[in-house]
Design an enzyme around this catalytic site. Structure first.
Site, PDB file in Angstrom:
ATOM      1  N   GLN A  51       0.853  -1.019   0.119  1.00  0.00           N
ATOM      2  CA  GLN A  51       0.160  -0.013  -0.063  1.00  0.00           C
ATOM      3  C   GLN A  51       0.846   1.273   0.055  1.00  0.00           C
ATOM      4  O   GLN A  51       0.208   2.326  -0.353  1.00  0.00           O
ATOM      5  CB  GLN A  51      -0.841   0.015   1.116  1.00  0.00           C
ATOM      6  CG  GLN A  51      -2.248  -0.906   1.147  1.00  0.00           C
ATOM      7  CD  GLN A  51      -2.981  -0.957   2.218  1.00  0.00           C
ATOM      8  OE1 GLN A  51      -2.590  -1.371   3.447  1.00  0.00           O
ATOM      9  NE2 GLN A  51      -4.140  -0.296   1.946  1.00  0.00           N
ATOM     10  N   CYS A  88     -10.978   0.020   3.380  1.00  0.00           N
ATOM     11  CA  CYS A  88      -9.435  -0.109   3.177  1.00  0.00           C
ATOM     12  C   CYS A  88      -8.694   1.284   2.767  1.00  0.00           C
ATOM     13  O   CYS A  88      -9.458   2.092   1.971  1.00  0.00           O
ATOM     14  CB  CYS A  88      -9.155  -1.084   2.022  1.00  0.00           C
ATOM     15  SG  CYS A  88      -7.438  -1.195   1.494  1.00  0.00           S
ATOM     16  N   HIS A 134      -3.489  -8.654   1.359  1.00  0.00           N
ATOM     17  CA  HIS A 134      -2.506  -7.451   0.340  1.00  0.00           C
ATOM     18  C   HIS A 134      -1.296  -8.114   0.062  1.00  0.00           C
ATOM     19  O   HIS A 134      -0.832  -7.585  -1.096  1.00  0.00           O
ATOM     20  CB  HIS A 134      -2.469  -6.138   1.464  1.00  0.00           C
ATOM     21  CG  HIS A 134      -3.582  -5.174   1.318  1.00  0.00           C
ATOM     22  ND1 HIS A 134      -3.787  -4.596   0.148  1.00  0.00           N
ATOM     23  CD2 HIS A 134      -4.204  -4.607   2.487  1.00  0.00           C
ATOM     24  CE1 HIS A 134      -4.836  -3.603   0.483  1.00  0.00           C
ATOM     25  NE2 HIS A 134      -5.123  -3.560   1.723  1.00  0.00           N
TER      26      HIS A 134
HETATM   27 ZN    ZN Z   1      -6.549  -2.569   2.778  1.00  0.00          ZN
END
Ligand code: ZN
Length: 159
Positions: A51, A88, A134
Site C-alpha cells: 500500500q 481499506c 494485501h
Molecule cells: Zn486494505
C-alpha cells in the site's frame, strides 16, 4: 519517520505478490516506522507494505490494542467464521461485508528477527486476514459479499 503515499485501487502494485523479507536491516526498520506513522495519520487500523509501494511481506496493525508489526506473516490455523464490515485505505469511500475466520493463529517475525505467534479473534482476526491478503495482491472487495459507497468528507456525497 515519514508519511508515505498510500497507493489507491487501480495501481498495479496492489495486485503484485510480495517477496519475503530476508534481512531485517535499518531500511526495513524505517519502513516499519513509516508505515505505522502513515497508518495512524490516515486513521487506519492496518497497513501493508504494498500500500506504500513496497513489495515486501510486512504489515502493521493497531486495532486499539497497541501496535503489531508482522514480518513474513503466515496464517498457521484458523477456525470459525464472522462477517464484518471492512474498509481499506487504498479504497477510500467504500465499505463492504466480508466473511473471515473468527479465530486465527499467525506466525511472523518481529523486528528483532524472532518468531512470534499471535492468537487473534474477532476484529483483530479480520485485520490480520485483510492485511495478509494485501501481501498476495488480494483486496477485500474481491471477497466482499456487499460493497457500498459511503460519503467522503468534503465531497458532498454523504448518504
Ligand atoms: Zn486494505
Amino acid at each position: 519517520m515519514a508519511i508515505r503515499e498510500i497507493r489507491k485501487d487501480g495501481d498495479p502494485i496492489l495486485r503484485k505478490i510480495c517477496r519475503p523479507v530476508e534481512n531485517i536491516d535499518e531500511k526495513l526498520i524505517t519502513l516499519l516506522e513509516d508505515m505505522a506513522e502513515t497508518m495512524y495519520k490516515a486513521n487506519g487500523v492496518g497497513l501493508a507494505a504494498p500500500q506504500v509501494g513496497i513489495l515486501k511481506r510486512v504489515v502493521v496493525i493497531d486495532v486499539g490494542e497497541g501496535l503489531i508489526e508482522l514480518i513474513n506473516p503466515e496464517i498457521i490455523s484458523s477456525s470459525g467464521s464472522q462477517i464484518n464490515q471492512e474498509g481499506c485505505l487504498s479504497i477510500p469511500g467504500y465499505y463492504g461485508n466480508v466473511e473471515r475466520p473468527f479465530k486465527l493463529k499467525v506466525k511472523a517475525l518481529n523486528r528483532e528477527g524472532e518468531t512470534v505467534t499471535y492468537k487473534a479473534s474477532g476484529f483483530l482476526s479480520v485485520a490480520m486476514c485483510h492485511e495478509i491478503d494485501h501481501l498476495d495482491g488480494i483486496l477485500y472487495k474481491d471477497k466482499a459479499v456487499t460493497l457500498e459507497m459511503v460519503g467522503i468528507e468534503g465531497e458532498g456525497t454523504k448518504e
